[in-house]
Design a protein around this motif. Structure first.
Motif, PDB file in Angstrom:
ATOM      1  N   ASP A 108     -19.566 -32.614   5.079  1.00 57.89           N
ATOM      2  CA  ASP A 108     -18.403 -32.181   5.831  1.00 57.89           C
ATOM      3  C   ASP A 108     -18.528 -32.708   7.253  1.00 57.89           C
ATOM      4  OD1 ASP A 108     -17.556 -30.793   3.590  1.00 57.89           O
ATOM      5  OD2 ASP A 108     -18.256 -28.858   4.314  1.00 57.89           O
ATOM      6  N   LEU A 109     -17.388 -33.075   7.828  1.00 61.10           N
ATOM      7  CA  LEU A 109     -17.342 -33.567   9.194  1.00 61.10           C
ATOM      8  C   LEU A 109     -16.286 -32.781   9.954  1.00 61.10           C
ATOM      9  CD1 LEU A 109     -17.946 -35.632  11.473  1.00 61.10           C
ATOM     10  CD2 LEU A 109     -16.179 -37.088  10.435  1.00 61.10           C
ATOM     11  N   SER A 110     -16.666 -32.219  11.083  1.00 62.17           N
ATOM     12  CA  SER A 110     -15.740 -31.524  11.959  1.00 62.17           C
ATOM     13  C   SER A 110     -15.521 -32.402  13.192  1.00 62.17           C
ATOM     14  CB  SER A 110     -16.329 -30.171  12.380  1.00 62.17           C
ATOM     15  OG  SER A 110     -15.492 -29.546  13.331  1.00 62.17           O
ATOM     16  N   VAL A 111     -14.259 -32.658  13.521  1.00 62.29           N
ATOM     17  CA  VAL A 111     -13.923 -33.493  14.676  1.00 62.29           C
ATOM     18  C   VAL A 111     -13.083 -32.668  15.641  1.00 62.29           C
ATOM     19  CG1 VAL A 111     -12.755 -35.582  15.485  1.00 62.29           C
ATOM     20  CG2 VAL A 111     -13.923 -35.580  13.258  1.00 62.29           C
ATOM     21  N   GLU A 112     -13.606 -32.492  16.845  1.00 56.93           N
ATOM     22  CA  GLU A 112     -12.889 -31.817  17.922  1.00 56.93           C
ATOM     23  C   GLU A 112     -12.270 -32.897  18.792  1.00 56.93           C
ATOM     24  OE1 GLU A 112     -11.872 -28.240  20.055  1.00 56.93           O
ATOM     25  OE2 GLU A 112     -13.142 -28.353  18.285  1.00 56.93           O
ATOM     26  N   VAL A 113     -10.946 -32.852  18.961  1.00 56.90           N
ATOM     27  CA  VAL A 113     -10.243 -33.829  19.795  1.00 56.90           C
ATOM     28  C   VAL A 113      -9.835 -33.127  21.083  1.00 56.90           C
ATOM     29  CG1 VAL A 113      -8.289 -35.412  19.979  1.00 56.90           C
ATOM     30  CG2 VAL A 113      -9.415 -35.078  17.769  1.00 56.90           C
ATOM     31  N   ASP A 114     -10.395 -33.590  22.196  1.00 60.64           N
ATOM     32  CA  ASP A 114     -10.103 -33.052  23.524  1.00 60.64           C
ATOM     33  C   ASP A 114      -9.176 -33.998  24.278  1.00 60.64           C
ATOM     34  OD1 ASP A 114     -11.920 -30.918  23.150  1.00 60.64           O
ATOM     35  OD2 ASP A 114     -13.578 -32.144  23.878  1.00 60.64           O
ATOM     36  N   GLY A 115      -8.596 -33.494  25.369  1.00 56.52           N
ATOM     37  CA  GLY A 115      -7.734 -34.332  26.197  1.00 56.52           C
ATOM     38  C   GLY A 115      -6.321 -34.449  25.661  1.00 56.52           C
ATOM     39  N   LEU A 126      -7.887 -29.902  19.698  1.00 57.56           N
ATOM     40  CA  LEU A 126      -7.580 -29.638  18.279  1.00 57.56           C
ATOM     41  C   LEU A 126      -8.812 -29.933  17.450  1.00 57.56           C
ATOM     42  CD1 LEU A 126      -4.111 -31.404  17.831  1.00 57.56           C
ATOM     43  CD2 LEU A 126      -4.536 -28.969  18.027  1.00 57.56           C
ATOM     44  N   ARG A 127      -8.981 -29.192  16.355  1.00 60.83           N
ATOM     45  CA  ARG A 127     -10.110 -29.400  15.452  1.00 60.83           C
ATOM     46  C   ARG A 127      -9.589 -29.876  14.097  1.00 60.83           C
ATOM     47  NH1 ARG A 127     -15.378 -26.673  15.666  1.00 60.83           N
ATOM     48  NH2 ARG A 127     -14.385 -26.015  17.572  1.00 60.83           N
ATOM     49  N   PHE A 128     -10.244 -30.901  13.575  1.00 58.34           N
ATOM     50  CA  PHE A 128      -9.917 -31.447  12.267  1.00 58.34           C
ATOM     51  C   PHE A 128     -11.164 -31.363  11.398  1.00 58.34           C
ATOM     52  CE2 PHE A 128      -7.037 -33.374  15.253  1.00 58.34           C
ATOM     53  CZ  PHE A 128      -5.816 -33.368  14.591  1.00 58.34           C
ATOM     54  N   GLY A 129     -10.972 -31.091  10.122  1.00 60.77           N
ATOM     55  CA  GLY A 129     -12.106 -31.012   9.218  1.00 60.77           C
ATOM     56  C   GLY A 129     -11.939 -31.952   8.033  1.00 60.77           C
ATOM     57  N   PHE A 130     -12.956 -32.739   7.784  1.00 58.79           N
ATOM     58  CA  PHE A 130     -12.999 -33.633   6.628  1.00 58.79           C
ATOM     59  C   PHE A 130     -14.072 -33.086   5.691  1.00 58.79           C
ATOM     60  CE2 PHE A 130     -11.415 -36.090  10.168  1.00 58.79           C
ATOM     61  CZ  PHE A 130     -10.386 -36.835   9.613  1.00 58.79           C
ATOM     62  N   ARG A 185      -8.835 -45.277   6.085  1.00 59.38           N
ATOM     63  CA  ARG A 185      -7.938 -44.716   5.066  1.00 59.38           C
ATOM     64  C   ARG A 185      -7.936 -43.193   4.961  1.00 59.38           C
ATOM     65  NH1 ARG A 185      -4.133 -48.082   4.232  1.00 59.38           N
ATOM     66  NH2 ARG A 185      -4.845 -50.146   3.689  1.00 59.38           N
ATOM     67  N   ILE A 186      -8.935 -42.523   5.509  1.00 59.54           N
ATOM     68  CA  ILE A 186      -8.991 -41.063   5.435  1.00 59.54           C
ATOM     69  C   ILE A 186      -8.433 -40.526   6.743  1.00 59.54           C
ATOM     70  CG2 ILE A 186     -10.470 -39.050   5.137  1.00 59.54           C
ATOM     71  CD1 ILE A 186     -12.530 -40.968   3.832  1.00 59.54           C
ATOM     72  N   GLY A 187      -7.260 -39.895   6.713  1.00 60.98           N
ATOM     73  CA  GLY A 187      -6.631 -39.462   7.952  1.00 60.98           C
ATOM     74  C   GLY A 187      -6.005 -38.090   7.881  1.00 60.98           C
ATOM     75  N   GLN A 188      -5.835 -37.496   9.042  1.00 62.36           N
ATOM     76  CA  GLN A 188      -5.169 -36.203   9.183  1.00 62.36           C
ATOM     77  C   GLN A 188      -4.359 -36.218  10.470  1.00 62.36           C
ATOM     78  OE1 GLN A 188      -7.898 -32.907   9.096  1.00 62.36           O
ATOM     79  NE2 GLN A 188      -9.003 -33.710   7.316  1.00 62.36           N
ATOM     80  N   SER A 189      -3.427 -35.284  10.571  1.00 65.97           N
ATOM     81  CA  SER A 189      -2.687 -35.123  11.816  1.00 65.97           C
ATOM     82  C   SER A 189      -2.351 -33.654  12.010  1.00 65.97           C
ATOM     83  CB  SER A 189      -1.407 -35.965  11.819  1.00 65.97           C
ATOM     84  OG  SER A 189      -0.455 -35.426  10.931  1.00 65.97           O
ATOM     85  N   GLY A 190      -2.049 -33.305  13.249  1.00 64.38           N
ATOM     86  CA  GLY A 190      -1.644 -31.941  13.568  1.00 64.38           C
ATOM     87  C   GLY A 190      -0.830 -31.932  14.842  1.00 64.38           C
ATOM     88  N   PRO A 191      -0.014 -30.879  15.029  1.00 61.24           N
ATOM     89  CA  PRO A 191       0.796 -30.797  16.240  1.00 61.24           C
ATOM     90  C   PRO A 191      -0.086 -30.618  17.475  1.00 61.24           C
ATOM     91  CG  PRO A 191       0.935 -28.760  14.996  1.00 61.24           C
ATOM     92  CD  PRO A 191       0.145 -29.726  14.161  1.00 61.24           C
ATOM     93  N   GLY A 234       4.302 -34.142  20.816  1.00 64.60           N
ATOM     94  CA  GLY A 234       4.049 -34.902  19.593  1.00 64.60           C
ATOM     95  C   GLY A 234       2.909 -34.389  18.736  1.00 64.60           C
ATOM     96  N   ARG A 235       2.290 -35.321  17.997  1.00 63.86           N
ATOM     97  CA  ARG A 235       1.211 -35.016  17.066  1.00 63.86           C
ATOM     98  C   ARG A 235      -0.036 -35.808  17.425  1.00 63.86           C
ATOM     99  NH1 ARG A 235       2.773 -32.172  12.802  1.00 63.86           N
ATOM    100  NH2 ARG A 235       1.025 -32.771  11.467  1.00 63.86           N
ATOM    101  N   VAL A 236      -1.169 -35.283  17.005  1.00 69.83           N
ATOM    102  CA  VAL A 236      -2.440 -35.982  17.158  1.00 69.83           C
ATOM    103  C   VAL A 236      -2.848 -36.483  15.780  1.00 69.83           C
ATOM    104  CG1 VAL A 236      -4.866 -35.745  17.784  1.00 69.83           C
ATOM    105  CG2 VAL A 236      -3.104 -34.591  19.144  1.00 69.83           C
ATOM    106  N   PHE A 237      -3.196 -37.755  15.702  1.00 67.78           N
ATOM    107  CA  PHE A 237      -3.636 -38.388  14.461  1.00 67.78           C
ATOM    108  C   PHE A 237      -5.114 -38.729  14.577  1.00 67.78           C
ATOM    109  CE2 PHE A 237       0.882 -39.104  14.578  1.00 67.78           C
ATOM    110  CZ  PHE A 237       1.290 -39.018  13.260  1.00 67.78           C
TER     111      PHE A 237
END
Length: 144
Positions: free
Chosen positions: A25-32, A67-71, A55-61, A38-41
């Motif tokens: 599992d990979l947790s990605v915290e996107v700051d700034g 924002l935190r994304f989890g793979f 090819r493995i992607g996610q997005s969120g408002p 819009g959305r963060v990709f």
């Protein structure tokens, strides 16, 4: 940044992975993040920062400054993370005629902050135990 538009790959649904014998599992915290715009990709890239390698992607408002994304169930290996905030809602990373990003962007390990990013600079090893990392969005040019 890669010549191919990063946003096109990030807009696609997450890639379906066959369940490997070992998965992490990979947790990605996107700051700034600029909240409310819009959305963060975010994309997980293998071997290159070119669109076809991410090819493995996610997005969120863009709801807050971070924002935190989890793979999940990602095969252990070497990857890079690419992210951007789509301020104008067109699903693509905006660029000038010279190719400079006009929207906030970032890569793992801070790659690309002082010049053209490459996979080696953004690469990290994802172990079987999983990991977490931060990506900070920045602007190549001042906001207009």
């Amino acid at each position: 940044m890669a010549a191919a538009p990063l946003a096109a790959l990030l807009a696609a649904a997450p890639a379906v992975l066959a369940t490997p014998a070992a998965a992490a599992d990979l947790s990605v915290e996107v700051d700034g993040v600029e909240p409310g715009a819009g959305r963060v990709f975010v994309a997980l890239c293998t071997g290159s920062l070119a669109e076809e390698a991410c090819r493995i992607g996610q997005s969120g408002p863009a709801a807050g400054p971070s924002l935190r994304f989890g793979f999940t169930e990602v095969p252990p290996g070497t990857y890079a993370v690419a992210a951007f905030q789509d301020l104008d809602g067109d699903g693509r990373l905006g660029r000038t005629n010279l190719g400079l990003p006009t929207e906030p962007y970032g890569f793992s390990n801070g790659a690309g902050r002082r010049g053209r990013p490459d996979f080696a600079g953004a690469a990290f090893r994802l172990p079987e135990t999983g990991t977490s990392l931060r990506v900070r969005l920045t602007r190549a040019l001042p906001a207009r």
